[in-house]
Design a protein around this motif. Structure first.
Motif, mmCIF file in Angstrom:
data_model
loop_
_atom_site.group_PDB
_atom_site.id
_atom_site.type_symbol
_atom_site.label_atom_id
_atom_site.label_comp_id
_atom_site.label_asym_id
_atom_site.label_seq_id
_atom_site.Cartn_x
_atom_site.Cartn_y
_atom_site.Cartn_z
ATOM 1 N N THR A 1 0.715 -1.215 -0.111
ATOM 2 C CA THR A 1 0.061 -0.133 0.039
ATOM 3 C C THR A 1 0.995 1.375 -0.015
ATOM 4 N N SER A 2 0.313 2.138 -0.643
ATOM 5 C CA SER A 2 0.934 3.631 -0.860
ATOM 6 C C SER A 2 0.001 4.595 -0.654
ATOM 7 N N LYS B 1 3.375 9.104 2.629
ATOM 8 C CA LYS B 1 3.815 10.421 2.431
ATOM 9 C C LYS B 1 2.613 11.540 3.203
ATOM 10 N N GLU C 1 -1.037 8.923 0.376
ATOM 11 C CA GLU C 1 -0.697 10.251 0.704
ATOM 12 C C GLU C 1 -1.742 10.885 1.364
ATOM 13 N N ARG D 1 8.006 2.949 4.626
ATOM 14 C CA ARG D 1 8.614 4.527 4.259
ATOM 15 C C ARG D 1 7.680 5.410 4.635
ATOM 16 N N GLY E 1 4.130 -0.054 4.174
ATOM 17 C CA GLY E 1 4.111 0.402 3.216
ATOM 18 C C GLY E 1 4.609 1.723 3.137
ATOM 19 N N TYR E 2 4.226 2.546 2.124
ATOM 20 C CA TYR E 2 4.719 3.944 2.072
ATOM 21 C C TYR E 2 3.742 5.010 2.362
#
Length: 135
Positions: free
Chosen positions: A25-26, A44, A28, A60, A41-42
């Motif tokens: 999973t990414s 931001k 924002e 991350r 996962g990532y």
């Protein structure tokens, strides 16, 4: 007629289930939780919880993290405010400005940035003042 027009109120106040961002999973955005948060996962964005944050080996995070306790095994770039214990594991890569009251670092961890060791009562005050200055 659409199946998605009905809104059902959901209360998360008493939920003890951790928030998870899985390896595949990414995302924002911001997470504001009252339970543990685990990131494999990532992300931001920002994370704020009254409980523990774990950034797993594959995790991350680029942003601001604020929590009671933290365990970093993966990558964090940004700022980190921990009210109690910050545990940095050997696989961690920490590029951040850190505020904590207690710190544990395992040999092999990469830490680049500033670490501010605070007394338990002063961390909340410093972080609240920082937030007020940013406004």
């Amino acid at each position: 007629m659409s199946l998605f027009k009905t809104k059902v109120p959901v209360s998360l106040e008493n939920s003890a289930q951790p928030t998870r961002i899985e390896k595949s999973t990414s995302m924002e955005g911001s997470i504001d939780a009252q339970a543990d948060v685990r990131i494999d996962g990532y992300l931001k964005g920002d994370v704020s919880t009254t409980k523990k944050v774990v950034i797993g080996k594959t995790g991350r995070v680029i942003g601001q993290v604020r929590c009671q306790n933290a365990e970093i095994e993966g990558y964090l770039e940004g700022t980190l405010a921990v009210e109690e214990l910050l545990s940095v594991q050997a696989s961690a890569q920490l590029y951040a400005q850190v505020e904590t009251t207690r710190l544990s670092v395992v040999s092999g961890a990469v830490i680049q940035g500033k670490i501010f060791m605070k007394s338990p009562n002063s961390l909340k005050q410093v972080t609240d003042e920082s937030a007020a200055e940013a406004s």
